[in-house]
Design a protein around this motif. Structure first.
Motif, PDB file in Angstrom:
ATOM      1  N   LYS A 228       0.834  -1.209   0.000  1.00 23.84           N
ATOM      2  CA  LYS A 228       0.000   0.000   0.000  1.00 23.84           C
ATOM      3  C   LYS A 228       0.862   1.249   0.000  1.00 23.84           C
ATOM      4  O   LYS A 228       0.622   2.196  -0.758  1.00 23.84           O
ATOM      5  CB  LYS A 228      -0.932  -0.033   1.216  1.00 23.84           C
ATOM      6  CG  LYS A 228      -1.740   1.244   1.425  1.00 23.84           C
ATOM      7  CD  LYS A 228      -2.645   1.535   0.242  1.00 23.84           C
ATOM      8  CE  LYS A 228      -3.474   2.791   0.500  1.00 23.84           C
ATOM      9  NZ  LYS A 228      -4.259   3.182  -0.697  1.00 23.84           N
ATOM     10  N   GLU A 229       1.876   1.264   0.841  1.00 24.07           N
ATOM     11  CA  GLU A 229       2.784   2.417   0.932  1.00 24.07           C
ATOM     12  C   GLU A 229       3.487   2.679  -0.396  1.00 24.07           C
ATOM     13  O   GLU A 229       3.703   3.834  -0.780  1.00 24.07           O
ATOM     14  CB  GLU A 229       3.809   2.155   2.037  1.00 24.07           C
ATOM     15  CG  GLU A 229       4.856   3.231   2.223  1.00 24.07           C
ATOM     16  CD  GLU A 229       5.897   2.827   3.248  1.00 24.07           C
ATOM     17  OE1 GLU A 229       7.065   3.251   3.094  1.00 24.07           O
ATOM     18  OE2 GLU A 229       5.558   2.089   4.194  1.00 24.07           O
ATOM     19  N   LEU A 230       3.840   1.615  -1.103  1.00 24.85           N
ATOM     20  CA  LEU A 230       4.550   1.741  -2.379  1.00 24.85           C
ATOM     21  C   LEU A 230       3.627   2.072  -3.545  1.00 24.85           C
ATOM     22  O   LEU A 230       4.096   2.350  -4.649  1.00 24.85           O
ATOM     23  CB  LEU A 230       5.292   0.434  -2.680  1.00 24.85           C
ATOM     24  CG  LEU A 230       6.473   0.093  -1.761  1.00 24.85           C
ATOM     25  CD1 LEU A 230       6.945  -1.340  -2.034  1.00 24.85           C
ATOM     26  CD2 LEU A 230       7.616   1.073  -1.973  1.00 24.85           C
ATOM     27  N   GLY A 231       2.323   2.017  -3.321  1.00 23.66           N
ATOM     28  CA  GLY A 231       1.368   2.315  -4.387  1.00 23.66           C
ATOM     29  C   GLY A 231       1.144   1.168  -5.350  1.00 23.66           C
ATOM     30  O   GLY A 231       0.718   1.388  -6.492  1.00 23.66           O
ATOM     31  N   VAL A 232       1.421  -0.055  -4.909  1.00 23.24           N
ATOM     32  CA  VAL A 232       1.228  -1.223  -5.762  1.00 23.24           C
ATOM     33  C   VAL A 232      -0.265  -1.544  -5.854  1.00 23.24           C
ATOM     34  O   VAL A 232      -0.969  -1.566  -4.835  1.00 23.24           O
ATOM     35  CB  VAL A 232       1.991  -2.442  -5.201  1.00 23.24           C
ATOM     36  CG1 VAL A 232       1.683  -3.699  -6.016  1.00 23.24           C
ATOM     37  CG2 VAL A 232       3.487  -2.164  -5.188  1.00 23.24           C
ATOM     38  N   ARG A 233      -0.734  -1.789  -7.063  1.00 19.07           N
ATOM     39  CA  ARG A 233      -2.128  -2.203  -7.260  1.00 19.07           C
ATOM     40  C   ARG A 233      -2.220  -3.717  -7.044  1.00 19.07           C
ATOM     41  O   ARG A 233      -1.338  -4.468  -7.466  1.00 19.07           O
ATOM     42  CB  ARG A 233      -2.602  -1.839  -8.664  1.00 19.07           C
ATOM     43  CG  ARG A 233      -2.531  -0.358  -8.959  1.00 19.07           C
ATOM     44  CD  ARG A 233      -2.696  -0.102 -10.449  1.00 19.07           C
ATOM     45  NE  ARG A 233      -4.081  -0.207 -10.864  1.00 19.07           N
ATOM     46  CZ  ARG A 233      -4.462  -0.457 -12.128  1.00 19.07           C
ATOM     47  NH1 ARG A 233      -3.550  -0.670 -13.063  1.00 19.07           N
ATOM     48  NH2 ARG A 233      -5.743  -0.510 -12.435  1.00 19.07           N
ATOM     49  N   VAL A 234      -3.292  -4.145  -6.408  1.00 11.61           N
ATOM     50  CA  VAL A 234      -3.431  -5.556  -6.052  1.00 11.61           C
ATOM     51  C   VAL A 234      -4.782  -6.094  -6.539  1.00 11.61           C
ATOM     52  O   VAL A 234      -5.718  -5.340  -6.790  1.00 11.61           O
ATOM     53  CB  VAL A 234      -3.312  -5.769  -4.523  1.00 11.61           C
ATOM     54  CG1 VAL A 234      -1.941  -5.352  -4.022  1.00 11.61           C
ATOM     55  CG2 VAL A 234      -4.419  -5.024  -3.778  1.00 11.61           C
ATOM     56  N   SER A 264      -9.227  -0.385  -2.705  1.00 12.52           N
ATOM     57  CA  SER A 264      -9.651  -0.909  -4.005  1.00 12.52           C
ATOM     58  C   SER A 264      -8.780  -2.078  -4.432  1.00 12.52           C
ATOM     59  O   SER A 264      -7.664  -2.268  -3.924  1.00 12.52           O
ATOM     60  CB  SER A 264      -9.596   0.182  -5.079  1.00 12.52           C
ATOM     61  OG  SER A 264      -8.255   0.618  -5.289  1.00 12.52           O
ATOM     62  N   VAL A 265      -9.301  -2.857  -5.346  1.00 12.84           N
ATOM     63  CA  VAL A 265      -8.570  -3.943  -5.994  1.00 12.84           C
ATOM     64  C   VAL A 265      -8.726  -3.797  -7.498  1.00 12.84           C
ATOM     65  O   VAL A 265      -9.624  -3.092  -7.978  1.00 12.84           O
ATOM     66  CB  VAL A 265      -9.084  -5.330  -5.542  1.00 12.84           C
ATOM     67  CG1 VAL A 265      -8.665  -5.620  -4.116  1.00 12.84           C
ATOM     68  CG2 VAL A 265     -10.603  -5.429  -5.700  1.00 12.84           C
ATOM     69  N   TRP A 273      -8.271  -3.311 -17.329  1.00 16.50           N
ATOM     70  CA  TRP A 273      -8.087  -3.340 -15.886  1.00 16.50           C
ATOM     71  C   TRP A 273      -8.541  -2.019 -15.299  1.00 16.50           C
ATOM     72  O   TRP A 273      -8.231  -0.949 -15.834  1.00 16.50           O
ATOM     73  CB  TRP A 273      -6.623  -3.552 -15.517  1.00 16.50           C
ATOM     74  CG  TRP A 273      -6.010  -4.853 -15.937  1.00 16.50           C
ATOM     75  CD1 TRP A 273      -4.960  -5.029 -16.791  1.00 16.50           C
ATOM     76  CD2 TRP A 273      -6.386  -6.169 -15.487  1.00 16.50           C
ATOM     77  NE1 TRP A 273      -4.667  -6.367 -16.913  1.00 16.50           N
ATOM     78  CE2 TRP A 273      -5.526  -7.090 -16.127  1.00 16.50           C
ATOM     79  CE3 TRP A 273      -7.361  -6.653 -14.625  1.00 16.50           C
ATOM     80  CZ2 TRP A 273      -5.621  -8.469 -15.920  1.00 16.50           C
ATOM     81  CZ3 TRP A 273      -7.462  -8.024 -14.425  1.00 16.50           C
ATOM     82  CH2 TRP A 273      -6.605  -8.913 -15.057  1.00 16.50           C
ATOM     83  N   GLU A 274      -9.277  -2.082 -14.194  1.00 11.87           N
ATOM     84  CA  GLU A 274      -9.656  -0.856 -13.508  1.00 11.87           C
ATOM     85  C   GLU A 274      -9.698  -1.090 -12.003  1.00 11.87           C
ATOM     86  O   GLU A 274      -9.816  -2.223 -11.531  1.00 11.87           O
ATOM     87  CB  GLU A 274     -11.015  -0.346 -13.992  1.00 11.87           C
ATOM     88  CG  GLU A 274     -12.167  -1.303 -13.839  1.00 11.87           C
ATOM     89  CD  GLU A 274     -13.468  -0.718 -14.385  1.00 11.87           C
ATOM     90  OE1 GLU A 274     -14.520  -1.011 -13.792  1.00 11.87           O
ATOM     91  OE2 GLU A 274     -13.432   0.021 -15.392  1.00 11.87           O
ATOM     92  N   ASP A 275      -9.565  -0.014 -11.245  1.00 12.17           N
ATOM     93  CA  ASP A 275      -9.603  -0.096  -9.792  1.00 12.17           C
ATOM     94  C   ASP A 275     -11.054  -0.042  -9.317  1.00 12.17           C
ATOM     95  O   ASP A 275     -11.790   0.870  -9.673  1.00 12.17           O
ATOM     96  CB  ASP A 275      -8.804   1.050  -9.173  1.00 12.17           C
ATOM     97  CG  ASP A 275      -7.338   0.991  -9.547  1.00 12.17           C
ATOM     98  OD1 ASP A 275      -6.731  -0.064  -9.348  1.00 12.17           O
ATOM     99  OD2 ASP A 275      -6.806   2.000 -10.053  1.00 12.17           O
ATOM    100  N   VAL A 276     -11.424  -1.041  -8.516  1.00 14.10           N
ATOM    101  CA  VAL A 276     -12.800  -1.165  -8.031  1.00 14.10           C
ATOM    102  C   VAL A 276     -12.775  -1.162  -6.507  1.00 14.10           C
ATOM    103  O   VAL A 276     -11.952  -1.848  -5.889  1.00 14.10           O
ATOM    104  CB  VAL A 276     -13.454  -2.467  -8.560  1.00 14.10           C
ATOM    105  CG1 VAL A 276     -14.858  -2.637  -7.992  1.00 14.10           C
ATOM    106  CG2 VAL A 276     -13.483  -2.458 -10.091  1.00 14.10           C
TER     107      VAL A 276
END
Length: 281
Positions: A228-234, A264-265, A273-276
């Motif tokens: 989360k701190e690094l801004g990685v999308r999961v 979000s994931v 791909w999108e953040d939901v």
């Protein structure tokens, strides 16, 4: 239930235990909104768990048929889980890049021993111990560094969207040497690894395959806050080999992500791909 998606699953084209349609029908019955098939890609040699190149056309054709058949019920996408083995066998090769896939998962399952033998280390913990002793002289540090060096090479070469079970060795290695995860050098290695993932912009799957049996996600939950701190999308994937396991431990993973600060994931909707938002009912 919201966030019903899965993009890591294996059918009969590799080592899955049911045909492609069975997985899709189960996903529909469970209310999934999108679903991805990701068979193990061919390797330079035959194995019991990877697809052969002569089945690739059938794999793609069968998916196209099912995508059309169920178009009004679920959004389906096709991918491959592609191994990094060495500089001559990895996801960025033209043979994989030229395939009409929606996405690719990059993973490491095997290492070369000091004698040059390919050793599959993605095994139960007791088998892993025997392999380390037999092929690597009991040198666990060598095995760990080899594993992460391969992952670093894979990250640099690219050619994939999702890092598969990002630190899967951690469970076996910590069974071999309890307390490993708290060793400073290992923690620093993992911080560098996840930082590199963030710099490249890859999606990290929270792989739930082993959570019910072993009590761990891949990556280990202790690194969720760092991601989360690094801004990685999961995203949450179950790495299912049986249709009935496509939704295994999803709620537990989403709950852990929320606890770590994620809101979000990443899901596939409308062809991208999108953040939901994470919604826990």
């Amino acid at each position: 239930m919201p966030n019903l998606t899965n993009y890591h699953s294996h059918c009969l084209y590799c080592d899955g235990r049911a045909n492609m349609e069975d997985f899709i029908r189960f996903a529909i019955s469970a209310g999934f909104t999108s679903y991805g098939i990701s068979s193990h890609a061919p390797l330079p040699f035959s194995t019991a768990w990877t697809m052969e190149w002569d089945r690739m056309d059938d794999y793609l054709a069968e998916f196209s048929r099912l995508k059309e058949k169920y178009a009004d019920k679920i959004e389906l996408i096709i991918g491959l889980e592609i191994d990094y083995l060495n500089e001559e066998s990895h996801p960025a090769l033209p043979s994989f890049q030229n395939l009409p896939l929606d996405y690719r998962i990059g993973s490491v399952h095997m290492l070369y021993s000091p004698e040059g033998k390919v050793v599959d280390i993605d095994t139960p913990a007791d088998t892993f111990r025997q392999l380390v002793d037999q092929h690597f002289g009991g040198n666990l540090d060598y095995v760990i560094w080899s594993y992460y060096n391969n992952l670093f090479h894979m990250l640099d070469l690219g050619g994939f969207d999702i890092v598969g079970h990002a630190d899967k060795m951690h469970y076996n290695a910590s069974c071999y040497r309890p307390g490993l995860l708290d060793e400073l050098w290992y923690d620093r290695l993992l911080h560098r690894y996840f930082t590199t993932i963030a710099e490249h912009g890859y999606i990290v799957e929270i792989n739930t395959k082993s959570y019910h049996d072993l009590g761990t996600f891949y990556p280990n939950e202790r690194y969720f806050s760092l991601l989360k701190e690094l801004g990685v999308r999961v995203q949450v994937n179950s790495d299912a080999h049986y249709p009935e396991r496509i939704n295994n431990s999803r709620v537990e993973a989403l709950t852990a992500l929320k606890k770590a600060g994620f809101s979000s994931v990443v899901e596939w909707h409308g062809g991208k791909w999108e953040d939901v938002a994470i919604e826990l009912s």
